[in-house]
Design an enzyme around this catalytic site. Structure first.
Site, PDB file in Angstrom:
ATOM      1  N   LEU A 197       0.836  -1.200   0.000  1.00 19.03           N
ATOM      2  CA  LEU A 197       0.000   0.000   0.000  1.00 19.03           C
ATOM      3  C   LEU A 197       0.874   1.254   0.000  1.00 19.03           C
ATOM      4  O   LEU A 197       0.619   2.193  -0.756  1.00 19.03           O
ATOM      5  CB  LEU A 197      -0.941   0.003   1.210  1.00 19.03           C
ATOM      6  N   LYS A 198       1.904   1.263   0.823  1.00 19.68           N
ATOM      7  CA  LYS A 198       2.835   2.403   0.875  1.00 19.68           C
ATOM      8  C   LYS A 198       3.408   2.686  -0.513  1.00 19.68           C
ATOM      9  O   LYS A 198       3.425   3.837  -0.974  1.00 19.68           O
ATOM     10  CB  LYS A 198       3.959   2.093   1.868  1.00 19.68           C
ATOM     11  N   LYS A 238      -1.539  11.666  17.893  1.00 19.67           N
ATOM     12  CA  LYS A 238      -1.495  10.251  18.281  1.00 19.67           C
ATOM     13  C   LYS A 238      -2.896   9.695  18.510  1.00 19.67           C
ATOM     14  O   LYS A 238      -3.751  10.347  19.095  1.00 19.67           O
ATOM     15  CB  LYS A 238      -0.687  10.092  19.571  1.00 19.67           C
ATOM     16  N   GLY A 263      20.315  18.175  16.417  1.00 24.07           N
ATOM     17  CA  GLY A 263      21.121  16.948  16.386  1.00 24.07           C
ATOM     18  C   GLY A 263      21.418  16.383  15.021  1.00 24.07           C
ATOM     19  O   GLY A 263      22.566  16.176  14.663  1.00 24.07           O
ATOM     20  N   CYS A 295       5.642   3.922   7.570  1.00 23.22           N
ATOM     21  CA  CYS A 295       5.661   2.703   8.382  1.00 23.22           C
ATOM     22  C   CYS A 295       6.918   2.706   9.243  1.00 23.22           C
ATOM     23  O   CYS A 295       7.944   3.258   8.852  1.00 23.22           O
ATOM     24  CB  CYS A 295       5.669   1.462   7.485  1.00 23.22           C
ATOM     25  N   TRP A 307       8.813   3.662  21.855  1.00 23.84           N
ATOM     26  CA  TRP A 307       8.890   3.402  20.419  1.00 23.84           C
ATOM     27  C   TRP A 307       9.416   2.005  20.099  1.00 23.84           C
ATOM     28  O   TRP A 307       9.852   1.735  18.992  1.00 23.84           O
ATOM     29  CB  TRP A 307       9.709   4.494  19.732  1.00 23.84           C
ATOM     30  N   HIS A 327      15.504  17.455  24.495  1.00 18.54           N
ATOM     31  CA  HIS A 327      14.654  18.019  23.440  1.00 18.54           C
ATOM     32  C   HIS A 327      13.285  17.359  23.493  1.00 18.54           C
ATOM     33  O   HIS A 327      13.174  16.142  23.656  1.00 18.54           O
ATOM     34  CB  HIS A 327      15.261  17.791  22.054  1.00 18.54           C
ATOM     35  N   HIS A 378       9.642  21.100   9.536  1.00 23.44           N
ATOM     36  CA  HIS A 378       8.793  20.225   8.723  1.00 23.44           C
ATOM     37  C   HIS A 378       8.424  20.879   7.394  1.00 23.44           C
ATOM     38  O   HIS A 378       7.843  20.243   6.530  1.00 23.44           O
ATOM     39  CB  HIS A 378       7.529  19.846   9.505  1.00 23.44           C
ATOM     40  N   CYS A 408      13.366  21.176  15.509  1.00 22.74           N
ATOM     41  CA  CYS A 408      13.568  19.728  15.549  1.00 22.74           C
ATOM     42  C   CYS A 408      14.827  19.378  14.746  1.00 22.74           C
ATOM     43  O   CYS A 408      15.491  20.258  14.202  1.00 22.74           O
ATOM     44  CB  CYS A 408      12.329  19.047  14.945  1.00 22.74           C
TER      45      CYS A 408
END
EC number: 2.1.1.14
Length: 753
Positions: free
Chosen positions: A19-20, A117, A432, A516, A561, A641, A694, A726
């Site tokens: 699907l991705k 989330k 970072g 994913c 995670w 962070h 972003h 970020c």
């Protein structure tokens, strides 16, 4: 009464992430819409057939989504923000992609919807937007079309629908403020229409998901369930479905509803199945979610059998997954690199279907032979040397309160750090990572595949680090980073270097849209066999006179995670990781690294669903961070962070981390987030992110200066740092250089002001 089984949903992405690949090909204009739709049909047909072959009685339909199931529900209800609508008012798959991504092969680009989330999982949903006086209508018939598809294939199906109250709870008001719950009567006619269409197709049971019922909801929201379900009753049987926590607190509300069944998560909740049996109306079906839908461990079916045996035959009973299997990888059988012992401990989505079939058969027949055979590896695991490390367990027991205290309080440390580093006002740094170029990714891939030997790999990585240091020196940054060229992922990298983790080849789960992730699996006690980051940090520091930050991922984030163990508490795992990384801090310090950043982006998202459980979680989460950091000397500066949109309700815990410097994501909120720190009188140093990484947009100098001046109205200037929001790994070098140059220039201008 015969016991049946079902799943609440199945992974959508396909075993090979088909699907991705189809989504990204379509978005890039390399394939047609028809080709994309064909991949979806093929995946759905395959997944239904696989579940059926594994022994599932009632197949979920409506769990498939082109981007996200909450977004699918928005389209079903005709809830399309004005900026994403087609000119002719129609809704198509590109409408859906514009909401999710901000762009699609057709239509005008517009800001994507907010993403957040899904409860306390690592899946993200697209937040519905509500406006005053909004109209709703059935405009997207994907659910009905897929039910027709499954029926045509001869399947026995159970449509899945996100319930009306939870749908409203998950959304946000845009524009003029009003109570979004007031829209309930406006969306119910669409739900009635959908359920009527399902009834016409001969559907007996509809799974209607109301996971909001596991939360500590305001009374007005609890009161909304009764009228909502009075409006929906009568056309088919409704299985009210909850997951991720228990429902005992809201059981009085639930038992008053005109539904025919209730699904409960008996893995993550603390509900007693016998108590549920006693309190539910006798004519209701009870669906027992006993197989963990969000982990990778084989279930102890003998334990599940014992849990349910007493009520088997006493009422209509189904056995199911605790939640949708969306959160689990698809098939363990394709994992060829896991050794036999470890593999025998796991069950992915298809194996969980087999578990449900074995459990159903045992409960119906009373013959436990097969479930005893299935559960044997679990008993063996309890005594495996792969799981238990006496040295780690001993070290954990020996922790004292002093171990999580720095030698002196922040004011003393700050003096020592100022004397050591002598940084200018408005010190500049980055978070970072630097751009992960195709060269860097190719280097890592060649090394992983064995096409490149270790010596040449290290030479290549060293060259990229050298370039990153040179770029930062040219830009005039004050505190540098090595750029993380050697790291594929901030959690996976540490998992690969710690004992107690294993990795899968194909253990992919959907994070959002086409993204994913392949989480590491914690299989045993965690320890650090050798230093992880010291060599590259030391090398980077040798290239410059400016301080270079050591970069670590914090213990709570590594835990959140990863797929955790089920035989010990999350607190135990976090503290084991903290002890391993504590040694890394000591080694970095010994190697001359004076600034060490410990990232905890997941601290907030790990919060339990029930607010009454927050304090206990935050207490051990904070202790794990401090245990990790407190070995540092006074003149070693500890940074952390975090990227959250809300700090107010956890400010005490943020301060309790006692990091010398915290960098946060603030540019998109126009520095509003700093209100929390101002009101709390946060005592340490803060780096409010001055631009959104972003976006490829390059912020101009004046804009950054204005943001920093705004920050200085809330936080004393001598405690402010200047940094992006970020890490920069997803950006390209041209916009990275331009943005950082403007950031440094803004800081220099303010120093001279």
């Amino acid at each position: 009464m015969t016991i049946h089984n079902h799943t609440l949903g199945f992974p959508r992405v396909g075993l090979r992430r088909e699907l991705k690949k189809a989504q990204e090909s379509y978005w890039a204009g390399k394939s047609t819409r028809e080709e994309l739709l064909a991949v979806g049909r093929e995946l759905r047909a395959r997944h239904w057939e696989q579940q059926k072959a594994a022994g599932i009685d009632l197949l979920p339909v409506g769990d498939f989504a082109w981007y996200d199931h909450v977004l699918t529900t928005s389209l079903l209800l005709g809830n399309v923000p004005a900026r994403h609508q087609n000119a002719d008012g129609t809704v198509d798959i590109d409408t859906l992609f514009r909401i999710g991504r901000g762009r699609a092969p057709t239509g005008e680009p517009a800001a994507a919807a907010e993403m957040t989330k899904w409860f306390n999982t690592n899946y993200h949903y697209m937040v519905p937007e509500f406006t005053k006086g909004q109209q709703f209508s059935l405009t997207w018939t994907q659910l009905l079309d897929e039910v027709d598809e499954a029926l045509a294939l001869g399947h026995h199906v159970k449509p899945v629908l996100l319930g009306p109250v939870t749908y409203l709870w998950l959304g946000k008001v845009k524009g003029e403020q009003f109570d979004r719950l007031s829209l309930l009567n406006d969306i119910l006619p669409v739900y009635q229409q959908v359920i009527a269409e399902l009834a016409k197709r001969g559907i007996q049971w509809v799974q209607i998901d109301e996971p909001a019922l596991v939360l500590e909801l305001p009374q007005a929201w609890l009161d909304a369930f009764k009228p909502a379900y009075e409006a929906l009753k009568g056309q088919t049987k409704l299985l009210l479905t909850t997951y991720f926590e228990g429902v005992s607190d809201n059981l009085d509300t639930i038992t008053a509803l005109p539904v025919q069944g209730l699904h409960v998560d008996l893995v993550h909740g603390h509900d007693d199945v016998n108590e549920l049996h006693r309190r539910l109306p006798q004519e209701w079906l009870l669906s027992a979610g006993v197989i963990n839908g969000r982990n990778v461990w084989r279930a102890d079916l003998t334990e599940k059998y014992a849990q349910l045996k007493a009520i088997a035959g006493q009422r209509e009973l189904w056995v199911g997954s605790s939640c949708s299997l969306l959160h689990s990888p698809i098939d363990l059988s394709v994992e060829t690199r896991l050794d036999a012992e470890v593999k025998s401990w796991f069950a992915f989505a298809l194996q969980k279907c087999e578990e449900l079939a074995l459990l159903r058969d045992a409960l119906n027949s009373g013959d436990t032979t097969k479930i005893e055979q299935w559960s044997a590896p679990i008993q063996a695991r309890k005594h495996s040397a792969r799981v238990h490390n006496p040295a780690v367990e001993q070290r954990l027991k020996a922790i004292t309160p002093q171990d999580s205290q720095r030698a002196h309080a922040y004011p003393v440390r700050a003096e020592a750090q100022r004397a050591r580093f002598n940084l200018p006002a408005w010190p500049t740094t980055t978070i970072g990572s630097f751009p992960q170029t195709t060269e860097i990714r190719g280097l890592r891939l060649d090394f992983k595949k064995g096409n490149l030997d270790a010596a040449n790999y290290r030479t290549g990585i060293a060259e990229h680090i050298k370039q990153a240091i040179a770029e930062q020196e040219r830009l005039g940054l004050d505190v540098l980073v090595h750029g993380e060229a050697e790291r594929n992922d901030m959690v996976e990298y540490f998992g690969e270097h710690l004992d107690g983790f294993v990795f899968t080849q194909n253990g992919w789960v959907q994070s959002y849209g086409s993204r994913c992730v392949k989480p590491p699996v914690v299989i045993g006690d965690i320890s650090r066999p050798a230093p992880i980051t010291v060599e590259w940090a030391k090398y980077a520091q040798s290239l410059t006179d400016k301080p270079v930050k050591g970069m670590l991922t914090g213990p709570v984030t590594i835990l959140c995670w990863s797929f955790p163990r089920e035989d010990v508490s999350r607190e135990t795992i976090a503290k084991q990781i903290a002890l391993a990384l504590r040694d890394e801090v000591a080694d970095l310090e010994a190697a001359g690294i004076g600034i060490i950043q410990i990232d905890e982006p997941a601290l907030r998202e790990g919060l339990p669903l029930k607010r009454s459980d927050w304090d206990a979680y935050l207490a051990w989460g904070v202790e794990a961070f401090r245990l990790n950091a407190a070995v540092a000397k006074d003149d070693t500066q500890i940074h952390t962070h975090m990227c959250y949109c809300e700090f107010n309700d956890i400010m005490d815990s943020i301060a309790a981390l006692d990091a010398d410097v915290i960098t946060i994501e603030t540019s998109r909120s126009d520095m509003e987030l700093l209100e929390s720190f101002e009101e709390f009188e946060y005592p340490n140093e803060i780096g409010p992110g001055v631009y959104d990484i972003h976006s490829p947009n390059v912020p101009d100098v004046a804009w950054i200066e204005a943001l920093l001046k705004k920050a200085a109205q809330r936080i004393p200037q001598e405690r402010l740092w200047v940094n992006p929001d970020c890490g920069l790994k997803t950006r390209g070098w041209p916009e990275t250089r331009a943005a950082l140059a403007n950031m440094v220039k803004a800081a220099q201008n303010l120093r001279q002001a």
